[in-house]
Scaffold this active site. Sequence first.
Site, PDB file in Angstrom:
ATOM      1  N   ASP A 197      -6.908  -5.609  -1.422  1.00  0.00           N
ATOM      2  CA  ASP A 197      -8.323  -5.925  -1.584  1.00  0.00           C
ATOM      3  C   ASP A 197      -8.823  -5.191  -2.831  1.00  0.00           C
ATOM      4  O   ASP A 197      -9.173  -4.002  -2.770  1.00  0.00           O
ATOM      5  CB  ASP A 197      -9.116  -5.519  -0.337  1.00  0.00           C
ATOM      6  CG  ASP A 197     -10.604  -5.784  -0.522  1.00  0.00           C
ATOM      7  OD1 ASP A 197     -11.365  -5.519   0.435  1.00  0.00           O
ATOM      8  OD2 ASP A 197     -11.009  -6.246  -1.604  1.00  0.00           O
ATOM      9  N   TYR A 240     -13.167  -0.858   3.881  1.00  0.00           N
ATOM     10  CA  TYR A 240     -14.149  -1.906   4.160  1.00  0.00           C
ATOM     11  C   TYR A 240     -13.781  -3.135   3.344  1.00  0.00           C
ATOM     12  O   TYR A 240     -13.450  -3.014   2.156  1.00  0.00           O
ATOM     13  CB  TYR A 240     -15.549  -1.426   3.781  1.00  0.00           C
ATOM     14  CG  TYR A 240     -16.638  -2.470   3.885  1.00  0.00           C
ATOM     15  CD1 TYR A 240     -17.281  -2.935   2.732  1.00  0.00           C
ATOM     16  CD2 TYR A 240     -17.026  -3.003   5.103  1.00  0.00           C
ATOM     17  CE1 TYR A 240     -18.289  -3.892   2.811  1.00  0.00           C
ATOM     18  CE2 TYR A 240     -18.030  -3.959   5.190  1.00  0.00           C
ATOM     19  CZ  TYR A 240     -18.665  -4.405   4.045  1.00  0.00           C
ATOM     20  OH  TYR A 240     -19.652  -5.356   4.121  1.00  0.00           O
ATOM     21  N   LYS A 281     -17.221  -8.597  -7.305  1.00  0.00           N
ATOM     22  CA  LYS A 281     -17.951  -7.641  -8.152  1.00  0.00           C
ATOM     23  C   LYS A 281     -17.784  -7.949  -9.644  1.00  0.00           C
ATOM     24  O   LYS A 281     -18.342  -8.908 -10.172  1.00  0.00           O
ATOM     25  CB  LYS A 281     -17.539  -6.213  -7.792  1.00  0.00           C
ATOM     26  CG  LYS A 281     -17.898  -5.843  -6.325  1.00  0.00           C
ATOM     27  CD  LYS A 281     -17.494  -4.437  -5.978  1.00  0.00           C
ATOM     28  CE  LYS A 281     -17.627  -4.143  -4.499  1.00  0.00           C
ATOM     29  NZ  LYS A 281     -19.008  -3.876  -4.071  1.00  0.00           N
TER      30      LYS A 281
HETATM   31  P1  KE4 Z   1     -19.212  -8.491  -0.817  1.00  0.00           P
HETATM   32  O1  KE4 Z   1     -19.149  -9.502   0.302  1.00  0.00           O
HETATM   33  O2  KE4 Z   1     -20.252  -7.429  -0.561  1.00  0.00           O
HETATM   34  O3  KE4 Z   1     -19.335  -9.120  -2.205  1.00  0.00           O
HETATM   35  O4  KE4 Z   1     -17.786  -7.717  -0.870  1.00  0.00           O
HETATM   36  C1  KE4 Z   1     -17.320  -7.100   0.291  1.00  0.00           C
HETATM   37  C2  KE4 Z   1     -16.296  -6.044  -0.097  1.00  0.00           C
HETATM   38  C3  KE4 Z   1     -14.953  -6.329   0.057  1.00  0.00           C
HETATM   39  N1  KE4 Z   1     -13.997  -5.433  -0.297  1.00  0.00           N
HETATM   40  C4  KE4 Z   1     -14.346  -4.226  -0.820  1.00  0.00           C
HETATM   41  C5  KE4 Z   1     -13.272  -3.258  -1.196  1.00  0.00           C
HETATM   42  C6  KE4 Z   1     -15.713  -3.890  -0.998  1.00  0.00           C
HETATM   43  O5  KE4 Z   1     -16.038  -2.672  -1.517  1.00  0.00           O
HETATM   44  C7  KE4 Z   1     -16.713  -4.807  -0.638  1.00  0.00           C
HETATM   45  C8  KE4 Z   1     -18.191  -4.498  -0.772  1.00  0.00           C
HETATM   46  N2  KE4 Z   1     -18.520  -3.153  -1.140  1.00  0.00           N
HETATM   47  C9  KE4 Z   1     -19.827  -2.683  -0.721  1.00  0.00           C
HETATM   48  C10 KE4 Z   1     -20.055  -1.236  -1.145  1.00  0.00           C
HETATM   49  N3  KE4 Z   1     -18.975  -0.379  -1.009  1.00  0.00           N
HETATM   50  C11 KE4 Z   1     -20.901  -3.552  -1.280  1.00  0.00           C
HETATM   51  C12 KE4 Z   1     -22.304  -3.033  -1.124  1.00  0.00           C
HETATM   52  C13 KE4 Z   1     -23.050  -3.729  -0.043  1.00  0.00           C
HETATM   53  O6  KE4 Z   1     -22.445  -4.004   1.022  1.00  0.00           O
HETATM   54  O7  KE4 Z   1     -24.256  -3.963  -0.260  1.00  0.00           O
END
Ligand code: KE4
Length: 426
Positions: free
Chosen positions: A239, A144, A267
């Site tokens: 990523d 993801y 993060k």
């Molecule tokens: P954000 O747009 O949520 O800051 O980041 C997206 C993203 C991109 N790449 C990786 C590897 C990620 O894990 C994420 C976001 N992770 C999720 C949970 N696995 C965030 C939680 C959520 O969507 O509320």
Amino acid sequence: MNHARSHAAFARAKELIPGGVNSPARAFGGVGGEPLFFARGEGAYLFDLDGNRYLDYIGSWGPMILGHCHPAVTAALHAVVDRGTSFGAPTEAESELAQLIIEAVPSVEKVRLVNSGTEATMSAIRLARGFTKRDVIVKFAGNYHGHVDSLLVAAGSAAATLAVPNSPGVTPGTAQDTLILQYNDCTGLEAAFAKHGDRIAGVILEPVVGNMGTVIPTREFLTALRSLTTKHGAVLIFDEVMTGFRVAFGGAQSVFGITPDLTTMGKIVGGGLPVGAYGGRRDIMNHILPAGPVFQAGTLSGNPLATAAGIATLKVLRDENPYPKLEQLGAQLAAGLAEAATKAGVPHSVTRVGSMLTLFFNAVPVVDWSSASQSDTARFAKFFWGLIERGVYFPCSQYEALFISAAHTPDDIRTTIAAATAALQG
Ligand code: KE4
């Protein structure tokens, strides 16, 4: 445990916000029941509206590696908040955070700050396409990268066929430039490059996957990725939104010794405030506006509060180096969870890199989405609620990684293992 105030808060939120949450990951869809609402965090703990205390293993889905309300981070925010919260003009703090990132991650020669991981990956993909003047992006099932249209896709009919949308609102035209392959599948990767090599702008992957649960790449897979992208002139994008500053100060690339062309971050780099970042080779990054022609912009990018929290967090990580402690706590928890599942006679496997790990309720080794998706999610849901009742807050999905913070102690881990043992016996 009483959850009455969370229940009331959720009822109100559902009237105002789609699904009552501002991100679906919080909705408890993978475990049933209603989400808990929280009042505050402190160190390794979260406190819900009803005053229940939990050992927190979500850590805001990764950012809170120092624990909640770390004094260096809160002091940094107090020090800047009275000077103004946003200027829409350059500040020195942005260069300070950029320098900390560049010093920590050697493959990053230049970096652009944005506001989320999604913005970082969306921008990196656009940059890879603009730099190579090619269209196709390769991603991997179970990975993801945020809610980027071109990555919200499902695999095409057969391997190495271009993808189709997997969300309403994503057009076939957007999806058709994306290729989905299986993680850790070198043969599939070679076939895709043989068929599409001169059209592939970039390959994006989680260098340790957290978003199907924790899945670890094989060395052969990472080596094949690096050699094939180099051979075909495609951009290799790690990523590291989740793994950056998590599995090591230099990210997964420093653990595996593979140098990507671009790295996306989020993060931890914002210390709990909204910061994303993408960076890498100078010759590629200099294609980003206004240095080059590839457009990307953002009102709050490099925001003074967010950069203050990010700078404070990275300085603590750099100067106090909690990684050996995180490795010990991670090993202790992984061993304890495996022992608890074995005692309960439950088929399982545990995967871990540093302080991110997953207990899979799955009899097969989990190496990709097809094996991960065989997990017993009903058993996970029962386990999750058994932990909640014992004051332990795991990620609310089998397909997420849990995170240990530098605020956790060996006693916290022992408490967690005892709760897991009881929950699995229940
Ligand atoms: P954000 O747009 O949520 O800051 O980041 C997206 C993203 C991109 N790449 C990786 C590897 C990620 O894990 C994420 C976001 N992770 C999720 C949970 N696995 C965030 C939680 C959520 O969507 O509320």
